[in-house]
Design a protein around this motif. Structure first.
Motif, short mmCIF file in Angstrom:
data_model
loop_
_atom_site.label_atom_id
_atom_site.label_comp_id
_atom_site.label_asym_id
_atom_site.label_seq_id
_atom_site.Cartn_x
_atom_site.Cartn_y
_atom_site.Cartn_z
N SER A 110 0.83 -1.21 0.00
CA SER A 110 0.00 0.00 0.00
C SER A 110 0.86 1.25 0.00
O SER A 110 1.97 1.26 0.55
N VAL A 111 0.32 2.30 -0.62
CA VAL A 111 0.92 3.64 -0.54
C VAL A 111 -0.23 4.64 -0.34
O VAL A 111 -1.17 4.67 -1.13
N PHE A 112 -0.15 5.42 0.73
CA PHE A 112 -1.17 6.43 1.01
C PHE A 112 -0.49 7.75 1.32
O PHE A 112 0.56 7.78 1.95
N THR A 113 -1.12 8.84 0.88
CA THR A 113 -0.60 10.17 1.20
C THR A 113 -1.07 10.58 2.59
O THR A 113 -2.07 10.06 3.11
N ALA A 114 -0.34 11.52 3.16
CA ALA A 114 -0.72 12.04 4.47
C ALA A 114 -2.08 12.73 4.39
O ALA A 114 -2.88 12.66 5.33
N ARG A 115 -2.35 13.37 3.26
CA ARG A 115 -3.64 14.05 3.11
C ARG A 115 -4.81 13.06 3.14
O ARG A 115 -5.81 13.29 3.80
N ARG A 116 -4.68 11.95 2.41
CA ARG A 116 -5.75 10.95 2.42
C ARG A 116 -5.87 10.32 3.82
O ARG A 116 -6.97 10.07 4.30
N GLY A 117 -4.74 10.09 4.44
CA GLY A 117 -4.77 9.52 5.78
C GLY A 117 -5.50 10.41 6.77
O GLY A 117 -6.13 9.91 7.70
N ALA A 118 -5.42 11.73 6.56
CA ALA A 118 -6.11 12.67 7.45
C ALA A 118 -7.59 12.79 7.08
O ALA A 118 -8.46 12.73 7.95
N ALA A 177 -7.71 18.66 6.20
CA ALA A 177 -7.77 17.75 5.06
C ALA A 177 -9.18 17.64 4.47
O ALA A 177 -9.33 17.21 3.32
N GLN A 178 -10.20 18.03 5.22
CA GLN A 178 -11.57 17.91 4.70
C GLN A 178 -11.82 18.83 3.51
O GLN A 178 -12.76 18.61 2.73
N GLN A 179 -10.99 19.85 3.32
CA GLN A 179 -11.18 20.79 2.21
C GLN A 179 -10.64 20.25 0.88
O GLN A 179 -10.98 20.77 -0.19
N TYR A 180 -9.82 19.20 0.91
CA TYR A 180 -9.20 18.69 -0.30
C TYR A 180 -10.16 17.82 -1.10
O TYR A 180 -10.94 17.04 -0.55
N THR A 181 -10.08 17.97 -2.43
CA THR A 181 -10.79 17.03 -3.30
C THR A 181 -9.99 15.74 -3.35
O THR A 181 -8.83 15.69 -2.94
N ASP A 182 -10.60 14.68 -3.88
CA ASP A 182 -9.88 13.40 -3.96
C ASP A 182 -8.66 13.51 -4.86
O ASP A 182 -7.65 12.83 -4.63
N ASP A 183 -8.73 14.35 -5.90
CA ASP A 183 -7.55 14.54 -6.76
C ASP A 183 -6.42 15.22 -5.99
O ASP A 183 -5.25 14.88 -6.16
#
Length: 243
Positions: A110-118, A177-183
């Motif tokens: 697996s590879v996940f970004t810190a943004r997705r993790g948050a 992180a809630q402000q970020y789009t999935d992209d």
């Protein structure tokens, strides 16, 4: 009582211990013989590389069974997770299923970004999903964090003040992180990992012959779907006969 009756009674008394000894020896030999030919309850896997795989929370890392085995292969992933399982799990047919330790090894990359993790912190726990291919019912199991044994935890435990400071920092990261789009979640820092786990440790389901479909999910991402077949065969069969 006649002399003949006394003689018979005395003879029976003299040979009775011998008869009992012979019966006991016979039972003992039968038990020994049965135990000596009792087949091993070890499970076998195809491909055979899975036979050398160590599974468990403390047995992570890249290995020949990993879905992406070359070193640093996870650098090709971004907010993705892949799994790999044996094609077949072979159980000894002469051993009761209930006496066999259930194991379905699953290797995860697996590879996940810190943004997705948050942003998806509420989905941070990995989950196994599995079903028999002839059924629509899915069994699920959350991969819980295993604790270190007392005295084995690496390094000193952080004090309460440090823990509280980290908790507040984490809450700020999650809110931001809630402000970020999935992209936009694909940007920023990221980390990868390899895990080698026994699905049966986390999923409460019957361990029985059949063809199973399974996948893994974490942080709102689902892995590829794979199949594994569990079969019961005499261990005299060679892998060439099983394929």
């Amino acid at each position: 009582m006649s002399t003949n009756s006394l003689n018979v009674s005395q003879q029976l008394k003299s040979i009775l211990p011998l008869i009992l000894w012979m019966l006991a020896a016979s039972v003992s030999c039968q038990t020994l013989k049965q135990d000596s030919v009792m087949p091993t309850t070890t499970i076998r896997f195809i491909p055979e590389t899975f036979n050398d795989l160590k599974v468990g929370a403390f047995h992570g890392g890249r290995n020949p069974c990993s879905p992406m085995s070359p070193e640093k292969a996870t650098s090709y992933l971004m907010n993705e997770t892949l799994i790999n399982v044996p094609e077949k799990i072979i159980l000894p047919s002469s051993v009761p299923l209930e006496s066999i330790k259930p194991i379905i090894p699953v290797c995860v990359a697996s590879v996940f970004t810190a943004r997705r993790g948050a942003k998806y912190a509420h989905l941070s726990e990995g989950v196994f999903h599995i079903r028999k291919t002839d059924s629509e019912h899915w069994f699920k199991g959350i991969i819980y964090e295993e604790l270190w044994d007392e005295g084995e935890m690496p390094g000193p435990a952080p004090d309460e003040e440090v823990v509280e400071k980290r908790r507040k920092e984490r809450e700020k990261q999650i809110a931001k992180a809630q402000q970020y789009t999935d992209d936009e979640l694909n940007e920023g820092n990221f980390s990868g990992e390899y895990r080698n786990l026994n699905l049966m440790q986390y999923v409460d389901m019957p361990f029985e012959p059949g063809v199973y479909e399974l996948y893994y999910s974490a942080l709102g991402i689902e892995s590829n779907r794979v199949q594994v077949e569990i079969v019961c065969l005499p261990f005299s069969n060679t892998p060439d006969n099983i394929m």
